[in-house]
Design a protein around this motif. Structure first.
Motif, mmCIF file in Angstrom:
data_model
loop_
_atom_site.group_PDB
_atom_site.id
_atom_site.type_symbol
_atom_site.label_atom_id
_atom_site.label_comp_id
_atom_site.label_asym_id
_atom_site.label_seq_id
_atom_site.Cartn_x
_atom_site.Cartn_y
_atom_site.Cartn_z
ATOM 1 N N GLY A 67 6.268 -0.601 13.483
ATOM 2 C CA GLY A 67 4.868 -0.883 13.148
ATOM 3 C C GLY A 67 4.772 -2.327 12.677
ATOM 4 N N ASP A 68 3.571 -2.887 12.663
ATOM 5 C CA ASP A 68 3.458 -4.286 12.213
ATOM 6 C C ASP A 68 3.755 -4.400 10.720
ATOM 7 N N GLY A 69 3.329 -3.402 9.938
ATOM 8 C CA GLY A 69 3.624 -3.423 8.501
ATOM 9 C C GLY A 69 5.122 -3.335 8.269
ATOM 10 N N SER A 70 5.781 -2.495 9.035
ATOM 11 C CA SER A 70 7.227 -2.310 8.874
ATOM 12 C C SER A 70 7.987 -3.552 9.304
ATOM 13 N N SER A 79 9.341 4.521 -3.607
ATOM 14 C CA SER A 79 10.395 4.192 -2.649
ATOM 15 C C SER A 79 10.596 2.680 -2.593
ATOM 16 N N SER A 114 -2.596 -3.110 10.514
ATOM 17 C CA SER A 114 -2.849 -2.354 9.280
ATOM 18 C C SER A 114 -1.737 -1.361 8.965
ATOM 19 N N GLN A 134 4.764 2.010 -4.117
ATOM 20 C CA GLN A 134 5.264 3.389 -4.058
ATOM 21 C C GLN A 134 6.677 3.381 -4.653
ATOM 22 N N ASN A 147 -1.469 -2.635 14.856
ATOM 23 C CA ASN A 147 -2.876 -2.324 14.550
ATOM 24 C C ASN A 147 -3.372 -3.164 13.379
ATOM 25 N N GLU A 154 7.855 -4.986 -1.606
ATOM 26 C CA GLU A 154 7.645 -4.865 -3.040
ATOM 27 C C GLU A 154 8.353 -5.957 -3.844
ATOM 28 N N ARG A 182 -2.160 4.453 19.345
ATOM 29 C CA ARG A 182 -0.712 4.671 19.364
ATOM 30 C C ARG A 182 -0.292 5.822 20.259
ATOM 31 N N PRO A 197 0.796 -1.225 0.000
ATOM 32 C CA PRO A 197 0.000 0.000 0.000
ATOM 33 C C PRO A 197 0.833 1.282 0.000
ATOM 34 N N MET A 248 11.497 2.185 5.032
ATOM 35 C CA MET A 248 10.503 1.415 5.795
ATOM 36 C C MET A 248 10.984 -0.023 6.041
ATOM 37 N N GLU A 257 -1.804 1.840 8.653
ATOM 38 C CA GLU A 257 -2.702 2.967 8.907
ATOM 39 C C GLU A 257 -2.244 4.256 8.217
ATOM 40 N N SER A 258 -0.955 4.485 8.195
ATOM 41 C CA SER A 258 -0.448 5.764 7.670
ATOM 42 C C SER A 258 -0.764 5.986 6.192
ATOM 43 N N VAL A 259 -1.056 4.908 5.460
ATOM 44 C CA VAL A 259 -1.308 5.084 4.025
ATOM 45 C C VAL A 259 -2.706 4.622 3.613
HETATM 46 C C1 LIG Z 1 9.505 0.717 0.813
HETATM 47 C C2 LIG Z 1 8.224 1.424 1.152
HETATM 48 N N1 LIG Z 1 7.055 0.901 0.749
HETATM 49 C C3 LIG Z 1 5.883 1.525 1.042
HETATM 50 C C4 LIG Z 1 5.889 2.690 1.746
HETATM 51 C C5 LIG Z 1 4.597 3.425 2.069
HETATM 52 N N2 LIG Z 1 4.276 3.372 3.493
HETATM 53 C C6 LIG Z 1 4.555 4.391 4.363
HETATM 54 S S1 LIG Z 1 4.012 4.108 5.898
HETATM 55 C C7 LIG Z 1 3.377 2.634 5.458
HETATM 56 C C8 LIG Z 1 2.584 1.801 6.429
HETATM 57 C C9 LIG Z 1 3.375 1.304 7.576
HETATM 58 O O1 LIG Z 1 2.583 0.400 8.300
HETATM 59 P P1 LIG Z 1 2.880 0.090 9.812
HETATM 60 O O2 LIG Z 1 4.331 -0.146 9.974
HETATM 61 O O3 LIG Z 1 1.975 -1.003 10.237
HETATM 62 O O4 LIG Z 1 2.550 1.441 10.547
HETATM 63 P P2 LIG Z 1 1.152 2.256 10.667
HETATM 64 O O5 LIG Z 1 1.015 3.016 9.405
HETATM 65 O O6 LIG Z 1 0.045 1.302 10.907
HETATM 66 O O7 LIG Z 1 1.419 3.158 11.833
HETATM 67 C C10 LIG Z 1 3.603 2.352 4.099
HETATM 68 C C11 LIG Z 1 3.172 1.111 3.403
HETATM 69 C C12 LIG Z 1 7.143 3.204 2.140
HETATM 70 N N3 LIG Z 1 7.256 4.326 2.848
HETATM 71 N N4 LIG Z 1 8.275 2.558 1.826
#
Ligand SMILES: Cc1ncc(C[n+]2csc(CCOP(=O)(O)OP(=O)(O)O)c2C)c(N)n1
Length: 367
Positions: free
Chosen positions: A254-257, A73, A285, A71, A283, A48, A184, A23, A231, A287-289
């Motif tokens: 973050g869980d996504g990170s 990045s 998710s 994205q 969370n 990615e 958070r 996302p 990230m 969330e930030s995007v």
């Molecule tokens: C390599 C890369 N891919 C995608 C993104 C876009 N991006 C920025 S924040 C984010 C979400 C991070 O999710 P999480 O770590 O769960 O934190 P939350 O947003 O839930 O606080 C994404 C996908 C990015 N910054 N870098």
């Protein structure tokens, strides 16, 4: 502007019916739109490179073209399988890339996006990837021509999409939050109240760093390094720091990170640093995007962290446990993992880190 529906229909008309990606705020209307497809047809990937590789696997089993969204990045994560597997000098596997173009030269953006934004078209040229820029619905014709070329030549093609181009028909419903939900900001507020004065915090991309900056207006305990880009790499930066420092090092993840690059968790366990403390704000998710799911809720972080060599694991799921569990976490001998189960929700008018060189300089005082 192009509607997410029209863009999806164009892809389907061209027999592109499998989607995978990570996302991004620019593409959120698109990724949210295709979320109506079953999970065999739309996979929200952890990074990615994995999204591209899922697409390669899909092609090998169906001979059909996959669409990978990301994205710019994340283009760096994707380059490995694109150039070393899909490229025409290797296996010649067709891919359609839809790239959210942060830092495009025409639009004001954050510092971490500027350099990547500027080189993105050149990067695609260097990779031998033909691309078009999508701004209006009529640009979809160019995109269709490229898709046909990808199919005919078994090549990778791309489109670049700037902020504000993809729109959705539906208005987003805002969820009503109960007072009981833990977000958070609740955690961060209590956390920076309790940490030792000279500790170091490495905080992840997105809302976590932005909320921390907001709290810094009133608190001076510890110093922060905000991972505005890169990230998934905040834990590695924190581990690297902890190796040569006696300070307490806290990684706010973050869980996504974490899912994006999970391997470093084993590095943390293996290196066994007492001063390394890792927090996952879970969370489920991104969330930030836009709030797309990460699937992290299915992970047992206690078992995971134990098997990876972390010495301690703690978990917070309710506001009432914040104070005492944070205290235990801070007192623990690392490596320790703290999972904080949070609901989505942030605060209004969040600031963004601006003077990054100054932030670095201040972080490096009293190492
Ligand atoms: C390599 C890369 N891919 C995608 C993104 C876009 N991006 C920025 S924040 C984010 C979400 C991070 O999710 P999480 O770590 O769960 O934190 P939350 O947003 O839930 O606080 C994404 C996908 C990015 N910054 N870098």
């Amino acid at each position: 502007m192009i509607s997410a529906k029209k863009l999806t229909k164009t892809l389907i008309k061209n027999k592109v019916t499998f989607f995978s990606g990570v996302p991004d705020s620019i593409l959120k209307n698109f990724s949210n739109y295709i979320d109506r497809f079953p999970k065999k047809k739309h996979v929200i990937s952890v990074n990615e490179g994995s999204a591209v590789s899922l697409g390669i696997g899909y092609y090998l089993s169906t001979k059909k073209l996959p669409c990978i969204y990301l994205q710019n990045s994340g283009l760096s994560n994707a380059i490995n399988p694109i150039i070393s597997i899909a490229n025409k000098t290797v296996y010649s596997i067709p891919l359609i890339l839809m790239i959210g173009w942060r830092g495009s030269p025409n639009i004001k953006d954050e510092p971490q996006h500027l350099a990547k934004g500027e080189i993105t078209p050149d990067l695609l040229k260097t990779l031998g990837i033909k691309f078009c820029i999508l701004k209006k619905a009529r640009d979809l014709k160019k995109f269709e021509t490229l898709i046909k070329e990808a199919r005919k030549k078994n090549s990778t093609v791309a489109c670049l999409i700037e902020k504000g181009v993809i729109i959705s028909e539906k208005r987003k419903r805002t969820k009503v939050k109960s007072n009981k939900s833990l977000i958070r900001f609740d955690f961060l507020k209590e956390f920076i109240n309790q940490i030792p004065r000279n500790s170091k915090i490495i905080s992840t991309t997105g809302y976590t760093s932005r909320e921390l900056i907001e709290l810094r207006k009133n608190s001076k305990r510890g110093k922060d390094f905000y991972m505005v880009g890169g990230m998934g790499h905040s834990s590695s930066v924190a581990i690297g720091y902890s190796l040569h420092s006696r300070k307490e090092v806290y990684c706010l993840d973050g869980d996504g990170s974490v899912l994006m690059h999970m391997g470093p968790l084993r590095t943390a366990g293996f290196l066994n640093r007492k001063n390394f403390k890792h927090i996952i704000l879970n969370n489920n998710s991104h969330e930030s995007v836009g709030g797309q799911i990460t699937t992290a809720s299915g992970i047992n972080f206690m078992m995971l962290s134990k098997s990876l060599g972390y010495k301690n694991f703690l978990k917070i799921s309710a506001k009432k446990d914040l104070k005492k569990t944070i205290k235990r976490f801070i007192k623990s001998n690392g490596p320790t993992l703290l999972e904080v189960k949070i609901d989505n929700g942030t605060i209004k008018n969040l600031s963004r880190p601006k003077n990054l060189l100054k932030i670095k300089k201040e972080f490096m005082i009293n190492r």
